[in-house]
Design a protein around this motif. Structure first.
Motif, PDB file in Angstrom:
ATOM      1  N   SER A   8     -15.290  13.461 -22.070  1.00 17.43           N
ATOM      2  CA  SER A   8     -16.045  12.825 -21.008  1.00 17.43           C
ATOM      3  C   SER A   8     -16.112  13.737 -19.796  1.00 17.43           C
ATOM      4  O   SER A   8     -15.105  14.032 -19.178  1.00 17.43           O
ATOM      5  CB  SER A   8     -15.370  11.500 -20.623  1.00 17.43           C
ATOM      6  N   ASN A   9     -17.302  14.205 -19.468  1.00 13.39           N
ATOM      7  CA  ASN A   9     -17.508  15.043 -18.311  1.00 13.39           C
ATOM      8  C   ASN A   9     -18.618  14.421 -17.480  1.00 13.39           C
ATOM      9  O   ASN A   9     -19.786  14.678 -17.714  1.00 13.39           O
ATOM     10  CB  ASN A   9     -17.876  16.467 -18.730  1.00 13.39           C
ATOM     11  N   PRO A  10     -18.256  13.558 -16.493  1.00  9.17           N
ATOM     12  CA  PRO A  10     -19.280  12.849 -15.747  1.00  9.17           C
ATOM     13  C   PRO A  10     -20.321  13.748 -15.096  1.00  9.17           C
ATOM     14  O   PRO A  10     -21.459  13.353 -14.938  1.00  9.17           O
ATOM     15  CB  PRO A  10     -18.480  12.092 -14.681  1.00  9.17           C
ATOM     16  N   GLU A  11     -19.970  14.959 -14.725  1.00  9.41           N
ATOM     17  CA  GLU A  11     -20.941  15.828 -14.091  1.00  9.41           C
ATOM     18  C   GLU A  11     -22.091  16.175 -15.035  1.00  9.41           C
ATOM     19  O   GLU A  11     -23.188  16.478 -14.600  1.00  9.41           O
ATOM     20  CB  GLU A  11     -20.271  17.107 -13.584  1.00  9.41           C
ATOM     21  N   SER A  12     -21.837  16.137 -16.347  1.00  8.65           N
ATOM     22  CA  SER A  12     -22.892  16.466 -17.303  1.00  8.65           C
ATOM     23  C   SER A  12     -23.620  15.216 -17.798  1.00  8.65           C
ATOM     24  O   SER A  12     -24.512  15.310 -18.612  1.00  8.65           O
ATOM     25  CB  SER A  12     -22.299  17.225 -18.495  1.00  8.65           C
ATOM     26  N   GLU A  13     -23.247  14.077 -17.306  1.00  6.85           N
ATOM     27  CA  GLU A  13     -23.856  12.824 -17.707  1.00  6.85           C
ATOM     28  C   GLU A  13     -24.797  12.335 -16.619  1.00  6.85           C
ATOM     29  O   GLU A  13     -24.788  12.831 -15.505  1.00  6.85           O
ATOM     30  CB  GLU A  13     -22.753  11.791 -17.993  1.00  6.85           C
ATOM     31  N   ASP A  14     -25.601  11.380 -16.935  1.00  9.55           N
ATOM     32  CA  ASP A  14     -26.571  10.855 -15.984  1.00  9.55           C
ATOM     33  C   ASP A  14     -25.957   9.774 -15.112  1.00  9.55           C
ATOM     34  O   ASP A  14     -25.505   8.744 -15.611  1.00  9.55           O
ATOM     35  CB  ASP A  14     -27.772  10.285 -16.729  1.00  9.55           C
ATOM     36  N   LEU A  15     -25.979  10.001 -13.793  1.00  9.45           N
ATOM     37  CA  LEU A  15     -25.499   9.007 -12.839  1.00  9.45           C
ATOM     38  C   LEU A  15     -26.494   7.856 -12.803  1.00  9.45           C
ATOM     39  O   LEU A  15     -27.684   8.063 -12.573  1.00  9.45           O
ATOM     40  CB  LEU A  15     -25.342   9.617 -11.444  1.00  9.45           C
ATOM     41  N   LEU A  16     -26.002   6.662 -13.062  1.00  8.32           N
ATOM     42  CA  LEU A  16     -26.853   5.482 -13.073  1.00  8.32           C
ATOM     43  C   LEU A  16     -26.729   4.663 -11.799  1.00  8.32           C
ATOM     44  O   LEU A  16     -27.689   4.050 -11.355  1.00  8.32           O
ATOM     45  CB  LEU A  16     -26.502   4.587 -14.265  1.00  8.32           C
ATOM     46  N   LEU A  17     -25.533   4.640 -11.232  1.00  7.70           N
ATOM     47  CA  LEU A  17     -25.271   3.758 -10.102  1.00  7.70           C
ATOM     48  C   LEU A  17     -24.070   4.272  -9.317  1.00  7.70           C
ATOM     49  O   LEU A  17     -23.104   4.738  -9.906  1.00  7.70           O
ATOM     50  CB  LEU A  17     -24.981   2.349 -10.638  1.00  7.70           C
ATOM     51  N   ARG A  18     -24.165   4.201  -8.002  1.00 11.06           N
ATOM     52  CA  ARG A  18     -23.052   4.576  -7.117  1.00 11.06           C
ATOM     53  C   ARG A  18     -22.851   3.430  -6.132  1.00 11.06           C
ATOM     54  O   ARG A  18     -23.805   2.966  -5.524  1.00 11.06           O
ATOM     55  CB  ARG A  18     -23.377   5.852  -6.370  1.00 11.06           C
ATOM     56  N   VAL A  19     -21.594   2.982  -5.998  1.00 12.02           N
ATOM     57  CA  VAL A  19     -21.254   1.885  -5.106  1.00 12.02           C
ATOM     58  C   VAL A  19     -20.060   2.319  -4.268  1.00 12.02           C
ATOM     59  O   VAL A  19     -19.062   2.795  -4.816  1.00 12.02           O
ATOM     60  CB  VAL A  19     -20.875   0.607  -5.903  1.00 12.02           C
ATOM     61  N   ARG A  73      -9.872  11.610  -8.640  1.00 15.78           N
ATOM     62  CA  ARG A  73     -10.984  11.015  -9.392  1.00 15.78           C
ATOM     63  C   ARG A  73     -10.425  10.515 -10.712  1.00 15.78           C
ATOM     64  O   ARG A  73      -9.813  11.271 -11.461  1.00 15.78           O
ATOM     65  CB  ARG A  73     -12.059  12.066  -9.634  1.00 15.78           C
ATOM     66  N   VAL A  74     -10.642   9.260 -10.980  1.00 17.78           N
ATOM     67  CA  VAL A  74     -10.192   8.632 -12.221  1.00 17.78           C
ATOM     68  C   VAL A  74     -11.435   8.253 -13.019  1.00 17.78           C
ATOM     69  O   VAL A  74     -12.353   7.633 -12.480  1.00 17.78           O
ATOM     70  CB  VAL A  74      -9.357   7.370 -11.929  1.00 17.78           C
ATOM     71  N   THR A  75     -11.474   8.662 -14.274  1.00 18.37           N
ATOM     72  CA  THR A  75     -12.596   8.290 -15.135  1.00 18.37           C
ATOM     73  C   THR A  75     -12.071   7.564 -16.363  1.00 18.37           C
ATOM     74  O   THR A  75     -10.990   7.870 -16.867  1.00 18.37           O
ATOM     75  CB  THR A  75     -13.429   9.512 -15.578  1.00 18.37           C
ATOM     76  N   PHE A  76     -12.857   6.610 -16.823  1.00 19.35           N
ATOM     77  CA  PHE A  76     -12.519   5.867 -18.030  1.00 19.35           C
ATOM     78  C   PHE A  76     -13.792   5.251 -18.583  1.00 19.35           C
ATOM     79  O   PHE A  76     -14.809   5.167 -17.904  1.00 19.35           O
ATOM     80  CB  PHE A  76     -11.456   4.790 -17.741  1.00 19.35           C
ATOM     81  N   ARG A  77     -13.726   4.822 -19.835  1.00 21.68           N
ATOM     82  CA  ARG A  77     -14.874   4.184 -20.485  1.00 21.68           C
ATOM     83  C   ARG A  77     -14.725   2.674 -20.363  1.00 21.68           C
ATOM     84  O   ARG A  77     -13.633   2.129 -20.518  1.00 21.68           O
ATOM     85  CB  ARG A  77     -14.945   4.551 -21.971  1.00 21.68           C
ATOM     86  N   TYR A  79     -17.325  -0.754 -21.391  1.00 19.71           N
ATOM     87  CA  TYR A  79     -18.547  -1.422 -21.833  1.00 19.71           C
ATOM     88  C   TYR A  79     -19.672  -0.421 -22.111  1.00 19.71           C
ATOM     89  O   TYR A  79     -20.825  -0.628 -21.758  1.00 19.71           O
ATOM     90  CB  TYR A  79     -18.964  -2.469 -20.787  1.00 19.71           C
ATOM     91  N   GLY A  80     -19.307   0.692 -22.718  1.00 19.11           N
ATOM     92  CA  GLY A  80     -20.286   1.695 -23.100  1.00 19.11           C
ATOM     93  C   GLY A  80     -20.662   2.687 -22.014  1.00 19.11           C
ATOM     94  O   GLY A  80     -21.522   3.533 -22.217  1.00 19.11           O
ATOM     95  N   TYR A  81     -20.041   2.611 -20.876  1.00 24.15           N
ATOM     96  CA  TYR A  81     -20.328   3.509 -19.755  1.00 24.15           C
ATOM     97  C   TYR A  81     -19.085   4.296 -19.378  1.00 24.15           C
ATOM     98  O   TYR A  81     -17.959   3.890 -19.673  1.00 24.15           O
ATOM     99  CB  TYR A  81     -20.799   2.713 -18.530  1.00 24.15           C
ATOM    100  N   THR A  82     -19.291   5.416 -18.729  1.00 20.68           N
ATOM    101  CA  THR A  82     -18.189   6.138 -18.105  1.00 20.68           C
ATOM    102  C   THR A  82     -18.159   5.710 -16.650  1.00 20.68           C
ATOM    103  O   THR A  82     -19.180   5.759 -15.956  1.00 20.68           O
ATOM    104  CB  THR A  82     -18.391   7.663 -18.191  1.00 20.68           C
ATOM    105  N   VAL A  83     -17.000   5.255 -16.204  1.00 20.94           N
ATOM    106  CA  VAL A  83     -16.803   4.827 -14.824  1.00 20.94           C
ATOM    107  C   VAL A  83     -15.931   5.882 -14.145  1.00 20.94           C
ATOM    108  O   VAL A  83     -14.909   6.296 -14.698  1.00 20.94           O
ATOM    109  CB  VAL A  83     -16.107   3.447 -14.758  1.00 20.94           C
ATOM    110  N   ALA A  84     -16.348   6.320 -12.973  1.00 17.70           N
ATOM    111  CA  ALA A  84     -15.551   7.249 -12.177  1.00 17.70           C
ATOM    112  C   ALA A  84     -15.250   6.579 -10.840  1.00 17.70           C
ATOM    113  O   ALA A  84     -16.139   6.019 -10.200  1.00 17.70           O
ATOM    114  CB  ALA A  84     -16.302   8.559 -11.951  1.00 17.70           C
ATOM    115  N   VAL A  85     -13.993   6.628 -10.442  1.00 15.50           N
ATOM    116  CA  VAL A  85     -13.561   6.066  -9.166  1.00 15.50           C
ATOM    117  C   VAL A  85     -12.889   7.188  -8.388  1.00 15.50           C
ATOM    118  O   VAL A  85     -12.033   7.892  -8.925  1.00 15.50           O
ATOM    119  CB  VAL A  85     -12.571   4.894  -9.372  1.00 15.50           C
ATOM    120  N   THR A  86     -13.285   7.354  -7.139  1.00 14.41           N
ATOM    121  CA  THR A  86     -12.728   8.427  -6.317  1.00 14.41           C
ATOM    122  C   THR A  86     -11.844   7.874  -5.201  1.00 14.41           C
ATOM    123  O   THR A  86     -11.879   6.676  -4.910  1.00 14.41           O
ATOM    124  CB  THR A  86     -13.849   9.287  -5.703  1.00 14.41           C
ATOM    125  N   HIS A  87     -11.100   8.779  -4.591  1.00 10.12           N
ATOM    126  CA  HIS A  87     -10.144   8.427  -3.539  1.00 10.12           C
ATOM    127  C   HIS A  87     -10.807   7.730  -2.350  1.00 10.12           C
ATOM    128  O   HIS A  87     -10.152   6.994  -1.629  1.00 10.12           O
ATOM    129  CB  HIS A  87      -9.415   9.678  -3.051  1.00 10.12           C
TER     130      HIS A  87
END
Length: 98
Positions: A8-19, A73-77, A79-87
């Protein structure tokens, strides 16, 4: 935390949503609402987040990193998505390539 050897490399994946989580909102609520909004699924119908990650540990880590201005930065899968949470309490939702 992110494993550099992970598939899982979020930088190479498509960002769908940022909150950005603010006020009394919790990371858990922000994550589940983001996934629910993206999938048009009621939050109550999503699988429990604690089956994928310990919400209390995530909250503690992010809070500690934020107070000490330490980037994390914590990433995990979920419901079929990669979720990234930052400090800085930013939740990002990525759709992994298939």
């Amino acid at each position: 935390m992110t494993n550099p050897n992970s598939d899982s490399n979020p930088e190479s994946e498509d960002l769908l949503l940022r909150v950005n989580v603010q006020g009394s909102d919790s990371l858990t609520a922000a994550i589940t609402r983001a996934v629910a909004a993206r999938t048009n699924t009621p939050v109550a119908d999503l699988p429990p987040l604690h089956d994928r990650i310990d919400p209390a540990a995530l909250d503690s880590l992010v809070d500690h990193a934020n107070r000490h201005e330490s980037p994390v930065r914590v990433t995990f899968r979920y419901y079929g998505y990669t979720v990234a949470v930052t400090h800085d309490c930013c939740v990002q939702l990525f759709e992994p390539p298939f």
